[in-house]
Design an enzyme around this catalytic site. Structure first.
Site, PDB file in Angstrom:
ATOM      1  N   ASP A  30       0.836  -1.213   0.000  1.00  0.00           N
ATOM      2  CA  ASP A  30       0.000   0.000   0.000  1.00  0.00           C
ATOM      3  C   ASP A  30       0.872   1.265   0.000  1.00  0.00           C
ATOM      4  O   ASP A  30       1.988   1.268   0.512  1.00  0.00           O
ATOM      5  CB  ASP A  30      -0.907  -0.020   1.242  1.00  0.00           C
ATOM      6  CG  ASP A  30      -2.059   0.971   1.100  1.00  0.00           C
ATOM      7  OD1 ASP A  30      -2.429   1.316  -0.041  1.00  0.00           O
ATOM      8  OD2 ASP A  30      -2.581   1.409   2.142  1.00  0.00           O
ATOM      9  N   HIS A  47       2.064   3.446  -9.017  1.00  0.00           N
ATOM     10  CA  HIS A  47       1.864   2.014  -9.308  1.00  0.00           C
ATOM     11  C   HIS A  47       3.049   1.473 -10.110  1.00  0.00           C
ATOM     12  O   HIS A  47       3.514   0.358  -9.884  1.00  0.00           O
ATOM     13  CB  HIS A  47       0.556   1.798 -10.070  1.00  0.00           C
ATOM     14  CG  HIS A  47      -0.660   2.170  -9.276  1.00  0.00           C
ATOM     15  ND1 HIS A  47      -0.865   1.722  -7.983  1.00  0.00           N
ATOM     16  CD2 HIS A  47      -1.725   2.961  -9.561  1.00  0.00           C
ATOM     17  CE1 HIS A  47      -2.004   2.220  -7.526  1.00  0.00           C
ATOM     18  NE2 HIS A  47      -2.547   2.977  -8.451  1.00  0.00           N
ATOM     19  N   LEU A 141      10.556 -20.712  -4.488  1.00  0.00           N
ATOM     20  CA  LEU A 141       9.650 -19.705  -3.937  1.00  0.00           C
ATOM     21  C   LEU A 141       8.271 -19.895  -4.562  1.00  0.00           C
ATOM     22  O   LEU A 141       8.146 -19.982  -5.786  1.00  0.00           O
ATOM     23  CB  LEU A 141      10.167 -18.292  -4.281  1.00  0.00           C
ATOM     24  CG  LEU A 141       9.241 -17.141  -3.850  1.00  0.00           C
ATOM     25  CD1 LEU A 141       9.262 -16.970  -2.328  1.00  0.00           C
ATOM     26  CD2 LEU A 141       9.656 -15.819  -4.511  1.00  0.00           C
TER      27      LEU A 141
HETATM   28  C1  IPE Z   1      -5.355  -2.751  -0.133  1.00  0.00           C
HETATM   29  O1  IPE Z   1      -5.068  -1.403  -0.247  1.00  0.00           O
HETATM   30  C2  IPE Z   1      -5.308  -3.419  -1.473  1.00  0.00           C
HETATM   31  C3  IPE Z   1      -3.989  -3.519  -2.073  1.00  0.00           C
HETATM   32  C4  IPE Z   1      -2.863  -3.107  -1.564  1.00  0.00           C
HETATM   33  C5  IPE Z   1      -3.956  -4.157  -3.357  1.00  0.00           C
HETATM   34  P1  IPE Z   1      -6.233  -0.308  -0.370  1.00  0.00           P
HETATM   35  O2  IPE Z   1      -5.553   0.984  -0.519  1.00  0.00           O
HETATM   36  O3  IPE Z   1      -7.195  -0.697  -1.431  1.00  0.00           O
HETATM   37  O4  IPE Z   1      -6.960  -0.447   1.038  1.00  0.00           O
HETATM   38  P2  IPE Z   1      -7.847   0.609   1.823  1.00  0.00           P
HETATM   39  O5  IPE Z   1      -8.904   1.088   0.867  1.00  0.00           O
HETATM   40  O6  IPE Z   1      -6.954   1.716   2.247  1.00  0.00           O
HETATM   41  O7  IPE Z   1      -8.384  -0.167   2.983  1.00  0.00           O
HETATM   42  C1  IPE Z   2      -1.770   0.190  -3.339  1.00  0.00           C
HETATM   43  O1  IPE Z   2      -1.511   1.535  -3.352  1.00  0.00           O
HETATM   44  C2  IPE Z   2      -1.980  -0.365  -4.719  1.00  0.00           C
HETATM   45  C3  IPE Z   2      -3.357  -0.778  -4.987  1.00  0.00           C
HETATM   46  C4  IPE Z   2      -4.335  -0.752  -4.146  1.00  0.00           C
HETATM   47  C5  IPE Z   2      -3.621  -1.268  -6.332  1.00  0.00           C
HETATM   48  P1  IPE Z   2      -2.686   2.598  -3.324  1.00  0.00           P
HETATM   49  O2  IPE Z   2      -3.080   2.913  -4.728  1.00  0.00           O
HETATM   50  O3  IPE Z   2      -3.798   2.142  -2.457  1.00  0.00           O
HETATM   51  O4  IPE Z   2      -1.954   3.829  -2.707  1.00  0.00           O
HETATM   52  P2  IPE Z   2      -2.550   4.845  -1.630  1.00  0.00           P
HETATM   53  O5  IPE Z   2      -3.005   4.047  -0.449  1.00  0.00           O
HETATM   54  O6  IPE Z   2      -3.690   5.550  -2.317  1.00  0.00           O
HETATM   55  O7  IPE Z   2      -1.410   5.748  -1.322  1.00  0.00           O
HETATM   56 MG    MG Z   3      -4.158   2.362  -0.487  1.00  0.00          MG
END
Ligand code: IPE
Ligand code: IPE
Ligand code: MG
Length: 257
Positions: A30, A47, A141
């Site tokens: 995240d 990303h 792995l």
């Molecule tokens: C969780 O992150 C999903 C992934 C890292 C793929 P999110 O950014 O979607 O989660 P919330 O919305 O903060 O809970």
């Molecule tokens: C996690 O990073 C990747 C996915 C959920 C696909 P985020 O896109 O949720 O990044 P933040 O949390 O908005 O910074």
């Molecule tokens: Mg996120």
């Protein structure tokens, strides 16, 4: 890192566990969006940078005793994001799979996607199937990538299958049948890491993480590196896992009649 050992008392038995690339680490990757926004970049740049972090961690994992690594790439709730972001994520995922498959194969990694496949863009599905097929012999792995994944859905669908059987299972049989179906081909999570500062599970591996050690870090995923993983593992090895029991030392201290 050398293998670590722990011993615990569970139901009167002492379990000895020795890690020899048997550790299951799961990561909620995240913080991509915030990492990019803070730099004045579009979220998709986060990303893209996140893929670099994934590559580093996959390379490093088998060298530090990790035999199974589950990465959360796209949750079933992530469909709620703007279509353009979702499209970019899938485009990048496909590019990652196409670029990394050969390297994964060379490194002895077996890739498996977990989650729903019926809603994925056809090209992403093809890239997944190709990567799974080409890395099928990997034994160093087990790399699981969670795409369109919801732990609640996985548990609910295992429950629906179990409850459709005749006769319907009693609660104990249901628990073991759910455990078998949910864990199928995998194992409980030993260490769950979430980057990006949030302290929640966001519907990731709820059943498998029943006794996982949780490590939350403020590091945004694109910046997460080998030393951060090592630090999380060091934290893991400092923890005492009891699985509801008591340590040997505590068991001796109980005394009693
Ligand atoms: C969780 O992150 C999903 C992934 C890292 C793929 P999110 O950014 O979607 O989660 P919330 O919305 O903060 O809970
Ligand atoms: C996690 O990073 C990747 C996915 C959920 C696909 P985020 O896109 O949720 O990044 P933040 O949390 O908005 O910074
Ligand atoms: Mg996120």
């Amino acid at each position: 890192m050398a293998g670590a050992q722990w011993s615990i008392m569970r139901g009167g038995f002492t379990l000895q566990s020795c890690f020899n690339n048997e550790l299951h680490v799961a990561i909620i990757m995240d913080g991509n969006g915030r990492w990019a926004t803070r730099r004045g970049l579009p979220r998709v740049a986060g990303h893209r940078a996140g893929l670099g972090a994934a590559r580093r961690i996959v390379e490093h994992a088998p060298d530090v005793g990790i035999g199974r690594l589950t990465l959360y790439a796209f949750s079933s709730d992530n469909w709620r994001r703007p279509a353009a972001e979702v499209e970019s994520i899938f485009w990048l995922l496909r590019a990652f799979l196409r670029m990394e498959t050969e390297r994964l194969r060379e490194r002895g990694a077996r890739l498996e996607a977990i989650g729903r496949r019926d809603r994925l863009p056809r090209a992403v599905l093809r890239a997944i199937e190709n990567a799974e097929w080409r890395t099928a012999a990997g034994h160093r792995l087990h790399l699981r990538v969670a795409i369109d994944y919801s732990s609640r859905d996985a548990i609910a669908s295992a429950a629906a299958t179990a409850l459709a059987r005749k006769p319907a299972p009693d609660p104990k049989a249901l628990t073991s049948s759910l455990a078998a179906a949910v864990i199928a081909g995998s194992s409980d999570v030993d260490l769950l890491i979430r980057t990006g500062g949030e302290k929640r599970l966001s519907d990731f591996l709820l059943w498998e993480s029943a006794y996982a050690e949780l490590v939350f870090t403020d590091r945004m995923w694109p910046e997460f590196n080998e030393s951060d993983l090592d630090a999380a593992l060091e934290e893991f090895y400092r923890r005492e896992r009891r699985f509801g029991g008591v340590t040997n030392q505590a068991a001796r201290a109980v005394g009693g009649r």
